[in-house]
Write an enzyme that holds these catalytic residues in place. Structure first.
Site, PDB file in Angstrom:
ATOM      1  N   ARG A   1     -45.414  21.533  27.248  1.00  0.00           N
ATOM      2  CA  ARG A   1     -45.897  21.828  25.795  1.00  0.00           C
ATOM      3  C   ARG A   1     -45.679  23.264  25.620  1.00  0.00           C
ATOM      4  O   ARG A   1     -45.371  23.696  24.918  1.00  0.00           O
ATOM      5  CB  ARG A   1     -47.418  21.324  25.719  1.00  0.00           C
ATOM      6  CG  ARG A   1     -47.598  21.971  24.277  1.00  0.00           C
ATOM      7  CD  ARG A   1     -48.874  21.183  23.420  1.00  0.00           C
ATOM      8  NE  ARG A   1     -49.911  20.743  24.391  1.00  0.00           N
ATOM      9  CZ  ARG A   1     -51.079  21.523  24.994  1.00  0.00           C
ATOM     10  NH1 ARG A   1     -51.080  22.761  24.616  1.00  0.00           N
ATOM     11  NH2 ARG A   1     -51.915  21.074  25.403  1.00  0.00           N
TER      12      ARG A   1
ATOM     13  N   TYR B   1     -36.327  22.430  -0.511  1.00  0.00           N
ATOM     14  CA  TYR B   1     -36.446  21.026   0.227  1.00  0.00           C
ATOM     15  C   TYR B   1     -37.928  20.171  -0.020  1.00  0.00           C
ATOM     16  O   TYR B   1     -38.907  21.042  -0.153  1.00  0.00           O
ATOM     17  CB  TYR B   1     -36.135  21.085   1.599  1.00  0.00           C
ATOM     18  CG  TYR B   1     -36.560  20.002   2.506  1.00  0.00           C
ATOM     19  CD1 TYR B   1     -35.829  18.716   1.830  1.00  0.00           C
ATOM     20  CD2 TYR B   1     -37.461  19.933   3.496  1.00  0.00           C
ATOM     21  CE1 TYR B   1     -36.134  17.561   2.706  1.00  0.00           C
ATOM     22  CE2 TYR B   1     -37.726  18.701   4.132  1.00  0.00           C
ATOM     23  CZ  TYR B   1     -36.972  17.585   3.814  1.00  0.00           C
ATOM     24  OH  TYR B   1     -37.370  16.422   4.256  1.00  0.00           O
TER      25      TYR B   1
ATOM     26  N   ASP C   1     -35.143  30.018   5.564  1.00  0.00           N
ATOM     27  CA  ASP C   1     -34.674  28.873   5.882  1.00  0.00           C
ATOM     28  C   ASP C   1     -33.137  28.713   5.897  1.00  0.00           C
ATOM     29  O   ASP C   1     -32.669  28.651   4.810  1.00  0.00           O
ATOM     30  CB  ASP C   1     -35.307  27.622   5.199  1.00  0.00           C
ATOM     31  CG  ASP C   1     -34.953  26.179   5.638  1.00  0.00           C
ATOM     32  OD1 ASP C   1     -33.981  25.992   6.202  1.00  0.00           O
ATOM     33  OD2 ASP C   1     -35.772  25.412   5.469  1.00  0.00           O
TER      34      ASP C   1
ATOM     35  N   LYS D   1     -29.933  19.342  11.684  1.00  0.00           N
ATOM     36  CA  LYS D   1     -28.758  19.406  10.832  1.00  0.00           C
ATOM     37  C   LYS D   1     -27.588  19.900  11.682  1.00  0.00           C
ATOM     38  O   LYS D   1     -26.958  19.325  12.720  1.00  0.00           O
ATOM     39  CB  LYS D   1     -29.015  19.961   9.586  1.00  0.00           C
ATOM     40  CG  LYS D   1     -30.156  19.665   9.080  1.00  0.00           C
ATOM     41  CD  LYS D   1     -30.222  18.340   8.549  1.00  0.00           C
ATOM     42  CE  LYS D   1     -31.667  17.701   7.986  1.00  0.00           C
ATOM     43  NZ  LYS D   1     -32.928  18.142   7.831  1.00  0.00           N
TER      44      LYS D   1
HETATM   45  N1  PLP Z   1     -35.520  22.615   5.855  1.00  0.00           N
HETATM   46  C1  PLP Z   1     -34.466  21.947   5.086  1.00  0.00           C
HETATM   47  C2  PLP Z   1     -33.500  22.915   4.031  1.00  0.00           C
HETATM   48  C3  PLP Z   1     -34.420  20.636   5.241  1.00  0.00           C
HETATM   49  O1  PLP Z   1     -33.154  20.289   4.315  1.00  0.00           O
HETATM   50  C4  PLP Z   1     -34.979  19.913   6.117  1.00  0.00           C
HETATM   51  C5  PLP Z   1     -34.817  18.493   6.075  1.00  0.00           C
HETATM   52  O2  PLP Z   1     -34.043  17.701   5.576  1.00  0.00           O
HETATM   53  C6  PLP Z   1     -36.224  20.603   6.697  1.00  0.00           C
HETATM   54  C7  PLP Z   1     -36.317  22.004   6.564  1.00  0.00           C
HETATM   55  C8  PLP Z   1     -37.010  19.855   7.493  1.00  0.00           C
HETATM   56  O3  PLP Z   1     -36.464  19.258   8.685  1.00  0.00           O
HETATM   57  P1  PLP Z   1     -36.859  18.308   9.573  1.00  0.00           P
HETATM   58  O4  PLP Z   1     -36.403  16.943   8.897  1.00  0.00           O
HETATM   59  O5  PLP Z   1     -36.116  18.438  10.577  1.00  0.00           O
HETATM   60  O6  PLP Z   1     -38.314  18.031   9.938  1.00  0.00           O
END
Ligand code: PLP
Length: 395
Positions: A49, A101, A172, A197
């Site tokens: 961890r 998001y 992000d 992604k």
């Molecule tokens: N940030 C963005 C721009 C996203 O599109 C997403 C998920 O679609 C996330 C964060 C969250 O990521 P996760 O689904 O891997 O937890």
């Protein structure tokens, strides 16, 4: 070692690092625990961890690719965001984009309601609004391009203002990956990714990462990720390392597929508007040109005739999958208001500009002729009878 190009960093991540057998591809280290060298003397790793050799290889590569000093790999993208939120105290103000998001929106909203920090939603497309909100904020959250409207925020300008008032800037970078944008070079202190992604790129791992511009901040974030217990698993890290190797070539190929699909959407009467920063008419086009090294392969478009048209569009798709997520080799389409952003209330969705006829497309690596044919058939289905009469005359 001499400075290496991003493609080289990604391809070579962990290659030849195995001292036991000289394995070229790094082995996955699944052990949850590591023996002490002697009493009171742990080795580099003691418990997975807190630290794991395979996860470390991925973290080092991501820190390098983003131009940061340290990275922490988390179990999910939301885990990366949760890790960053640990830096805030109850009186600190977090300024965040109201059109981010849906999962990020839900987390910020829920934690602010519990009193973890003060939250101010801001429309970063409104110059006066962000100029007013940023001074005095402890943390400024950016998502550029934004999900799902591909809105662009000028990272350098926001960071300059935030820094004048002692704020931290977090970006992000999920929609572009480090191959196409490096927020730290533009002034951000922290970059977060959903590695689910583009970084992994094959839709077979859920993961995240948080990269810090500064070693001390990186250590603080790693401390929190271990403390909260949201670090990533070894096998997931190993798969993500494998995906990462082809990031540069995938991003080029993803983008190569976009242009002809945009042309097709532009010509079709069922389409009301297209959101893609590569279009000269996109409001953020000039900023994107300056701060990105490519326009990416995410786009969204709005159909006339709202959700009814969306249903006609997606029912009958042959190549493209109707699914959440993005950035994989396969093309995915999502309906944000009922899927990725369903956690937002109807009012919050409307404020964020999410129309019922909006679809988000993650352009994959299939032959573009097949994608184009699938989209054209779908657009023809989506076109309402009244539109058809308008464009082709009554028959
Ligand atoms: N940030 C963005 C721009 C996203 O599109 C997403 C998920 O679609 C996330 C964060 C969250 O990521 P996760 O689904 O891997 O937890």
């Amino acid at each position: 070692m001499s400075v290496r190009q991003p493609a080289t960093i990604a391809v070579r991540a962990g290659i030849d690092s195995d001292a036991s057998h000289g394995a070229v591809a790094p082995p996955v280290c699944l052990s949850s625990t590591f023996s002490f060298a002697e009493f009171g003397k742990p080795r580099r790793h003691d418990y997975s961890r807190s630290g794991n050799p395979t996860r470390d290889l991925l973290a080092e590569a991501l820190a390098d690719l983003e131009g940061g000093k340290a990275a922490t790999v988390t179990a999910t993208g939301m885990g990366a965001i949760t890790t960053v939120l640990q830096l805030l105290r109850r009186d600190d103000r977090l300024v965040a984009p109201l059109d981010c998001y849906g999962g990020t929106f839900r987390l910020f909203d829920a934690w602010a309601k519990k009193g973890a920090f003060q939250l101010e939603w801001v429309d970063f497309q409104d110059e006066q609004a962000w100029q007013r909100a940023v001074p005095g904020a402890r943390m400024v959250w950016l998502e550029t391009p934004s999900n799902p409207l591909l809105r662009i925020t000028d990272i350098e300008r926001v960071a300059a203002l935030a820094h004048r008032h002692g704020g931290l800037v977090v970006a992000d970078n999920t929609f572009l990956s480090p191959a196409l944008q490096n927020p730290i070079a533009l002034g951000a202190e922290i970059v977060v990714h959903s590695t689910t992604k583009y970084i992994n790129g094959h839709s077979d791992v859920v993961g995240g990462a948080v990269i810090a511009a500064d070693q001390g901040l990186g250590e603080e974030l790693a401390w929190w990720a271990n403390c909260v217990g949201i670090t990533g698993g070894a096998f997931d890290s190993w798969l993500t390392l494998r995906g990462l190797r082809t990031l540069a070539v995938r991003m080029r190929a993803h983008q190569d597929n976009v242009e002809s699909l945009i042309e097709l959407l532009e010509r079709h009467p069922a389409v009301r508007r297209i959101h893609y920063p590569g279009l000269a008419t996109h409001p953020g086009h000039l900023i994107a040109r300056r701060q990105q090294s490519g326009f990416g392969a995410m786009l969204s478009f709005e159909l006339y005739d709202g959700e009814a048209a969306v249903r006609r569009f997606v029912d009958g798709l042959e190549t493209i999958s109707l699914a959440e997520s993005l950035g994989g080799v396969e093309t995915l389409i999502a309906h944000p208001s009922t899927m990725t952003h369903a956690a937002m209330s109807a009012e919050d969705q409307a404020r964020a500009g999410l129309a019922p006829g909006l679809l988000r497309l993650s352009v994959g690596l299939e032959a573009v002729e097949d994608l184009g044919a699938d989209i054209l058939r779908a657009l023809d289905r989506a076109e309402s009878v009244s539109q058809r009469v308008k464009h082709h005359g009554a028959r």
